[in-house]
Design an enzyme around this catalytic site. Sequence first.
Site, PDB file in Angstrom:
ATOM      1  CD  GLU A   1      -2.569   3.572  -5.349  1.00  0.00           C
ATOM      2  OE1 GLU A   1      -3.534   2.750  -5.610  1.00  0.00           O
ATOM      3  OE2 GLU A   1      -1.598   3.134  -5.399  1.00  0.00           O
TER       4      GLU A   1
ATOM      5  NE  ARG B   1      -4.359  -1.285   0.279  1.00  0.00           N
ATOM      6  CZ  ARG B   1      -4.534  -2.645  -0.723  1.00  0.00           C
ATOM      7  NH1 ARG B   1      -3.291  -2.734  -1.289  1.00  0.00           N
ATOM      8  NH2 ARG B   1      -5.623  -3.071  -0.439  1.00  0.00           N
TER       9      ARG B   1
ATOM     10  CG  HIS C   1      -2.452  -0.641  -6.527  1.00  0.00           C
ATOM     11  ND1 HIS C   1      -2.917   0.301  -5.484  1.00  0.00           N
ATOM     12  CD2 HIS C   1      -2.382  -1.808  -6.080  1.00  0.00           C
ATOM     13  CE1 HIS C   1      -3.212  -0.306  -4.617  1.00  0.00           C
ATOM     14  NE2 HIS C   1      -2.870  -1.865  -4.681  1.00  0.00           N
TER      15      HIS C   1
END
Length: 351
Positions: A228, A201, A246
């Site tokens: 993000e 994360r 991601h």
Amino acid sequence: MKVIADKDIPFLKGVLEPYCEVLYLSGADIARRDCMDADALIVRTRTRCSRSLLEGTRVSFVATATIGTDHLDKEWLSAAGVEWASAPGCNACGVMQYVHTALFTAASSRGMDLRGRTLGVVGAGNTGERVARLAELLGFKVLRNDIDRSLKAPLVSLDTLLRESDIVSFHLPLDSSTKGMISDSLLSAMRPGAVLINACRGEVADDAALLRYRDRLSLLILDVWNGEPSGISAKLLDATDIATPHIAGYSYEGKVNGTAMAVQALARHFGITPLLDFRPPVPPLPAVALPHDIGSLSSQARLADAFQCIFPILDTDRALRLDPSSFERLRRDFVYRHEFRVPEFVASPFC
């Protein structure tokens, strides 16, 4: 029965329709008004499932087709009598593939010799343990750190891992204890010239600290970002050796697993017997012949090429650098790569 589902969950459309009404929406757009007459949600990380979304609705069940659960207010859901389910380990092998592909690709491009290196895994659960086991198969010495002392693998303190590791890969859930963990104090404790990989994360890292200590790192590989999808740091993007939007866990098999686990959990909750064993079809995995150690720079380069043939990671890196504002689109339109199959590497249930 009515189910609201994130429209970007793959392999889902048509599966539930024989048993219930299904409304497909963009995950970020699911609102309280949509949930008022719904019985269940199937979501991804873009939907925050909390009191503000669900209080006063008839929703009794929430499934997320993801390994992470920081978008679920689990305490409130449980107190409100809303059962929830996630997909632990669903994309663990996809992230394992990402870490080793990124590491070997970046090292090859920089002429870095990975022989005899020590890899430290911070967070040795489903994902971290797979990263560790493949590294051991390749001849790395591996150190593991985790707060869960019940794990079978031997663990070391975080200080020991940081002091002795040439490569540090983070595989942590996001919570109050891990937010901002990659800080000045952690980075100063790492070996000068170490490699840092974050594929868990973005909020686990302090962007400013990463920039301050960038010159002490030989390689910086990031798949996850603060801010993000729309506000990632341009300076941090420029400072990375490999940057991706991601998608570390975005493998075909990982998505199959996540959708299957969410549907099966919903089937158990509502007693939909035909879906208890639901699983989308999965084609055979491509095999990669791996050396049992990295015997030379040429074998290291061949391994990097083999990984990239299955997952051309530099294409994704290039697309993000060309247009950082396309972060969410790149995730949404990402063509799911297949995980590689390593005959010697058995990490059930997903590899």
